[in-house]
Design an enzyme around this catalytic site. Structure first.
Site, PDB file in Angstrom:
ATOM      1  N   ASN A 153       0.880  -1.229  -0.078  1.00 34.06           N
ATOM      2  CA  ASN A 153       0.040   0.075   0.228  1.00 34.06           C
ATOM      3  C   ASN A 153       0.762   1.213   0.007  1.00 34.06           C
ATOM      4  O   ASN A 153       2.067   1.117   0.007  1.00 34.06           O
ATOM      5  CB  ASN A 153      -0.969  -0.075   1.166  1.00 34.06           C
ATOM      6  CG  ASN A 153      -0.122  -0.171   2.497  1.00 34.06           C
ATOM      7  OD1 ASN A 153       0.553   0.600   2.796  1.00 34.06           O
ATOM      8  ND2 ASN A 153      -0.293  -1.255   3.321  1.00 34.06           N
ATOM      9  N   ASP A 170      -4.014  -6.431   5.360  1.00 36.49           N
ATOM     10  CA  ASP A 170      -5.220  -7.385   6.034  1.00 36.49           C
ATOM     11  C   ASP A 170      -5.237  -8.730   5.758  1.00 36.49           C
ATOM     12  O   ASP A 170      -5.367  -9.750   6.041  1.00 36.49           O
ATOM     13  CB  ASP A 170      -6.611  -6.732   5.607  1.00 36.49           C
ATOM     14  CG  ASP A 170      -6.724  -5.248   6.225  1.00 36.49           C
ATOM     15  OD1 ASP A 170      -6.174  -4.899   7.565  1.00 36.49           O
ATOM     16  OD2 ASP A 170      -7.601  -4.382   5.820  1.00 36.49           O
ATOM     17  N   PRO A 199      -2.836 -11.859  10.900  1.00 33.95           N
ATOM     18  CA  PRO A 199      -3.102 -11.430  12.198  1.00 33.95           C
ATOM     19  C   PRO A 199      -3.274  -9.962  12.382  1.00 33.95           C
ATOM     20  O   PRO A 199      -2.593  -9.180  11.843  1.00 33.95           O
ATOM     21  CB  PRO A 199      -1.888 -12.136  13.134  1.00 33.95           C
ATOM     22  CG  PRO A 199      -0.847 -12.031  12.000  1.00 33.95           C
ATOM     23  CD  PRO A 199      -1.623 -12.258  10.550  1.00 33.95           C
ATOM     24  N   ASP A 200      -4.125  -9.521  13.213  1.00 39.99           N
ATOM     25  CA  ASP A 200      -4.358  -8.102  13.541  1.00 39.99           C
ATOM     26  C   ASP A 200      -3.392  -8.000  15.093  1.00 39.99           C
ATOM     27  O   ASP A 200      -3.497  -8.406  15.885  1.00 39.99           O
ATOM     28  CB  ASP A 200      -5.774  -8.019  14.058  1.00 39.99           C
ATOM     29  CG  ASP A 200      -6.064  -6.397  14.148  1.00 39.99           C
ATOM     30  OD1 ASP A 200      -5.050  -5.605  15.008  1.00 39.99           O
ATOM     31  OD2 ASP A 200      -6.558  -5.815  13.422  1.00 39.99           O
ATOM     32  N   ILE A 201      -2.139  -7.286  14.658  1.00 46.41           N
ATOM     33  CA  ILE A 201      -1.132  -7.163  15.408  1.00 46.41           C
ATOM     34  C   ILE A 201      -1.637  -6.189  16.598  1.00 46.41           C
ATOM     35  O   ILE A 201      -1.445  -6.491  17.750  1.00 46.41           O
ATOM     36  CB  ILE A 201      -0.049  -6.620  15.019  1.00 46.41           C
ATOM     37  CG1 ILE A 201       0.556  -7.113  13.640  1.00 46.41           C
ATOM     38  CG2 ILE A 201       1.127  -6.191  16.069  1.00 46.41           C
ATOM     39  CD1 ILE A 201       1.336  -6.533  12.958  1.00 46.41           C
ATOM     40  N   PHE A 259      -4.490   3.400  14.975  1.00 47.75           N
ATOM     41  CA  PHE A 259      -4.738   4.592  13.895  1.00 47.75           C
ATOM     42  C   PHE A 259      -5.804   3.937  12.896  1.00 47.75           C
ATOM     43  O   PHE A 259      -5.919   2.620  12.834  1.00 47.75           O
ATOM     44  CB  PHE A 259      -3.394   4.625  13.047  1.00 47.75           C
ATOM     45  CG  PHE A 259      -2.657   5.895  13.606  1.00 47.75           C
ATOM     46  CD1 PHE A 259      -1.917   5.683  14.534  1.00 47.75           C
ATOM     47  CD2 PHE A 259      -2.725   7.096  12.782  1.00 47.75           C
ATOM     48  CE1 PHE A 259      -1.176   6.628  14.962  1.00 47.75           C
ATOM     49  CE2 PHE A 259      -1.768   8.270  13.272  1.00 47.75           C
ATOM     50  CZ  PHE A 259      -1.160   7.783  14.524  1.00 47.75           C
ATOM     51  N   LYS A 281     -13.544   0.667  16.115  1.00 50.70           N
ATOM     52  CA  LYS A 281     -12.284   0.037  16.249  1.00 50.70           C
ATOM     53  C   LYS A 281     -11.828  -0.054  17.544  1.00 50.70           C
ATOM     54  O   LYS A 281     -11.095  -0.969  17.982  1.00 50.70           O
ATOM     55  CB  LYS A 281     -11.427   0.601  15.027  1.00 50.70           C
ATOM     56  CG  LYS A 281     -10.968  -0.234  14.155  1.00 50.70           C
ATOM     57  CD  LYS A 281     -10.060   0.490  12.956  1.00 50.70           C
ATOM     58  CE  LYS A 281     -11.026   0.227  11.756  1.00 50.70           C
ATOM     59  NZ  LYS A 281     -10.223   0.937  10.452  1.00 50.70           N
ATOM     60  N   LYS A 335     -11.380  -3.333  19.147  1.00 49.27           N
ATOM     61  CA  LYS A 335      -9.858  -3.872  19.088  1.00 49.27           C
ATOM     62  C   LYS A 335      -9.468  -3.561  20.833  1.00 49.27           C
ATOM     63  O   LYS A 335      -8.089  -3.824  20.976  1.00 49.27           O
ATOM     64  CB  LYS A 335      -9.017  -3.190  18.125  1.00 49.27           C
ATOM     65  CG  LYS A 335      -9.224  -3.327  16.904  1.00 49.27           C
ATOM     66  CD  LYS A 335      -8.099  -3.110  15.835  1.00 49.27           C
ATOM     67  CE  LYS A 335      -8.519  -3.359  14.409  1.00 49.27           C
ATOM     68  NZ  LYS A 335      -7.458  -3.253  13.616  1.00 49.27           N
TER      69      LYS A 335
HETATM   70  O1  C5P Z   1      -8.616  -2.397  11.046  1.00 56.15           O
HETATM   71  P1  C5P Z   1      -7.690  -1.612  10.492  1.00 56.15           P
HETATM   72  O2  C5P Z   1      -6.710  -1.918   9.752  1.00 56.15           O
HETATM   73  O3  C5P Z   1      -8.308  -0.351   9.744  1.00 56.15           O
HETATM   74  O4  C5P Z   1      -6.824  -1.029  11.806  1.00 56.15           O
HETATM   75  C1  C5P Z   1      -5.909  -0.150  11.696  1.00 56.15           C
HETATM   76  C2  C5P Z   1      -4.943  -0.109  13.135  1.00 56.15           C
HETATM   77  O5  C5P Z   1      -5.005  -1.451  13.276  1.00 56.15           O
HETATM   78  C3  C5P Z   1      -3.797   0.584  12.720  1.00 56.15           C
HETATM   79  O6  C5P Z   1      -3.316   0.884  13.917  1.00 56.15           O
HETATM   80  C4  C5P Z   1      -2.785  -0.316  12.323  1.00 56.15           C
HETATM   81  O7  C5P Z   1      -1.481  -0.435  12.581  1.00 56.15           O
HETATM   82  C5  C5P Z   1      -3.518  -1.838  13.115  1.00 56.15           C
HETATM   83  N1  C5P Z   1      -3.354  -3.132  12.471  1.00 56.15           N
HETATM   84  C6  C5P Z   1      -2.669  -4.256  12.962  1.00 56.15           C
HETATM   85  N2  C5P Z   1      -2.415  -5.354  12.512  1.00 56.15           N
HETATM   86  C7  C5P Z   1      -3.150  -5.516  11.244  1.00 56.15           C
HETATM   87  C8  C5P Z   1      -4.036  -4.418  10.873  1.00 56.15           C
HETATM   88  C9  C5P Z   1      -4.050  -3.358  11.162  1.00 56.15           C
HETATM   89  O8  C5P Z   1      -1.773  -3.902  13.809  1.00 56.15           O
HETATM   90  N3  C5P Z   1      -3.067  -6.909  10.761  1.00 56.15           N
END
Ligand code: C5P
Length: 400
Positions: free
Chosen positions: A212, A280, A306-308, A324, A338, A342
Site C-alpha cells: 500500500n 489485511d 493476524p491483527d497485531i 490508527f 475500532k 480492538k
Molecule cells: O482494522 P484496520 O486495519 O483499519 O486498523 C488499523 C489499525 O490496526 C492501525 O493501528 C494498524 O497499525 C493496526 N493493524 C494491525 N495489524 C493488522 C491490521 C491493522 O496492527 N493486521
C-alpha cells in the site's frame, strides 16, 4: 513544559510568522521563563514593540543606537542576562547575517556577544528555504552549534505549500524546554515504547508483492517525539525510504507475520503505537517461481493476516495501546468502532484517499478515547506526532 527561572532573549526578524510571536511570548512566560524581546528593523513592520512590551512585561529593543535603552540595560549586559537566545521567526536574511558573523543590528550583535545557546525557528517561503544559499547558511550555523527548530512543511502565508513554515509556539516552548531543562522535561524517561510503521509487503511470487501507499512518516515522527519525551523507543518498520531517527532502535520487517513476530519479541512494553498500514490479507501460498501470464484470468486466494494491534491489546501484560484508523468515509464511526472492538486505549483517525494522509508530509487527526475526543488540525506530521504524544501522556497520567 518547564522553563522556570530561565532568561529567554527572544529575537524577532521580519516575516509574516512574526504574528505568532505574541502567542510565543505568552507561552514562554506560562512555562515560567522571563522573556526580553529584541526586534530587527524588519520585524517592526509586522508588529509594534509596544505589543511585545505589554506581553513580555519588559521594554522591547529594536535598535543598537538607542541611548536611553543602552543606559538602562546595555547590549552587553543584555547578552549576559540571557540563558538562551531564540530567534522566532528567523528569516533567511537573519540566518545569512548570523552565518557571516555580521553585527549590523542589535540582534546579530547580541548573538555575537554571547556564548549561550542559540536556537532558530526558520520561517520563509519554501523556495527561499530550499535555496542553496540558505541551505549553506543552515549548514554553517549547525556546524557552529546553533540548533534549528523546524521549519515545518505545510501551507504558507504566500499561498504555496512546502517546507518553510515556522513551528507553532507550543512546540517551540516544548523543544526549548527539552534543550534547556532536559531533566524536568522528559515525562517518558524510563518508559519503553514500541511503534509499528510503514506498509507491509505480502509476496505473490519471488518478484511481486501486495502492498500500500504508506510512507512510514507518521510512525517515524512518533518515534522521534517519543524519544524526545525521554522514552526508549523500538520502531518496527516495514519497507520505507526513511532514515532511522537517532537514538531509536529499528527492526526492519517485510510481511505482516514478520511484523507480528518482531512486535511480540518486544513485549512487554509501556506504550504500543500501531501506525503501520499492515496488509489485511496475504496470498495463501506465494508461488515458488515467477507467475507466468498464460491464463486470461488469474485468481488469487488470500488469507487474513493476524491483527497485531488486537493481539497486543489482548495480552495480560498489555501496554497502553494506541491505534490508527485510516478511512475513506464515515471516519469517526469506523474509528470509534475500532477503539471498542480492538480494545484500544486511544485511536487516531484520519481520512485517506487521493492526495490525503498517505505518502503526504501533512495530515489532520481526530483522536478518540472512551469518553472523549480531540481534534489535531492539518499540520506537518512531526508537529502532529508531538501533539499526539502529549495527548497520550495526558491519558496515561491524567492530570487533576
Ligand atoms: O482494522 P484496520 O486495519 O483499519 O486498523 C488499523 C489499525 O490496526 C492501525 O493501528 C494498524 O497499525 C493496526 N493493524 C494491525 N495489524 C493488522 C491490521 C491493522 O496492527 N493486521
Amino acid at each position: 513544559m518547564n522553563l522556570s527561572g530561565k532568561h529567554i532573549l527572544l529575537g524577532l526578524s521580519g516575516g509574516i510568522a512574526a504574528y505568532k510571536a505574541c502567542d510565543l511570548v505568552r507561552r514562554l512566560r506560562d512555562a515560567g521563563a522571563e522573556v526580553r524581546v529584541v526586534m530587527t528593523e524588519g520585524a517592526t513592520h509586522f508588529l509594534t514593540p509596544l505589543t511585545l512590551q505589554a506581553l513580555s512585561g519588559h521594554p522591547v529593543r529594536a535598535s543598537l543606537w538607542d541611548e536611553t535603552a543602552e543606559a538602562a540595560m546595555g547590549h552587553i549586559e543584555l547578552a549576559r542576562w540571557a540563558d538562551a537566545i531564540l530567534i522566532a521567526p528567523a528569516s533567511a536574511d537573519v540566518m545569512a547575517r548570523l552565518a557571516a558573523g555580521l553585527a549590523d543590528d542589535l540582534l546579530t550583535t547580541l548573538c555575537l556577544a554571547t556564548e549561550v545557546p542559540l536556537f532558530l525557528a526558520p520561517a520563509m517561503n519554501r523556495v527561499m528555504w530550499a535555496h542553496p544559499a540558505t541551505q549553506a547558511n543552515v549548514q554553517t550555523l549547525a556546524a557552529r552549534g546553533t540548533t534549528l527548530f523546524g521549519p515545518a512543511a505545510g501551507t504558507q502565508a504566500c499561498g504555496e505549500t512546502g517546507e518553510g513554515r515556522m513551528l507553532e509556539p507550543l512546540e517551540l516552548v516544548a523543544l526549548l524546554s527539552r534543550h534547556l531543562a532536559p531533566e524536568q522535561n522528559r515525562p517518558w524517561a524510563g518508559r519503553r515504547v514500541v511503534i509499528t510503521a510503514g506498509p507491509t509487503r505480502e509476496a505473490l511470487d519471488p518478484v511481486r508483492f501486495l502492498s500500500n501507499r504508506s510512507s512510514g512518516r507518521m510512525g517515524f515522527a512518533l518515534a522521534e517525539a517519543a524519544r524526545d519525551a525521554g522514552a526508549e523507543v523500538v520502531l518496527v518498520s516495514g519497507p520505507t525510504a526513511l532514515p532511522t531517527p537517532e537514538g531509536v532502535t529499528r527492526i526492519d520487517v517485510e510481511t505482516a507475520l514478520q511484523m507480528r513476530d518482531a512486535v511480540m519479541t518486544q513485549m512487554p512494553c509501556d506504550i504500543f503505537i500501531g501506525t503501520a498500514a499492515v496488509a489485511d490479507y496475504r496470498p495463501l501460498e506465494p508461488a515458488p517461481g515467477k507467475i507466468k501470464k498464460t491464463a486470461d484470468q488469474l485468481n488469487l486466494t488470500l488469507v487474513k493476516n493476524p491483527d497485531i494491534l488486537s493481539e497486543v491489546a489482548a495480552r495480560l501484560d498489555r501496554p497502553f495501546v494506541v491505534g490508527f484508523a485510516a478511512e475513506t468515509e464515515h471516519v469517526l464511526e469506523h474509528a470509534r468502532d475500532k477503539l471498542v472492538r480492538k480494545r484500544l486505549d486511544l485511536i487516531a483517525a484520519n481520512r485517506v484517499g487521493e492526495g490525503l494522509a498517505f505518502d503526504q508530509p501533512d495530515n489532520a487527526l481526530t483522536v478518540l478515547w472512551a469518553g472523549g475526543q480531540a481534534e489535531l488540525p492539518q499540520a506537518d506530521k512531526r508537529q502532529l506526532a508531538r501533539q499526539l504524544i502529549e495527548l497520550i501522556d495526558q491519558r496515561i497520567t491524567p492530570r487533576a
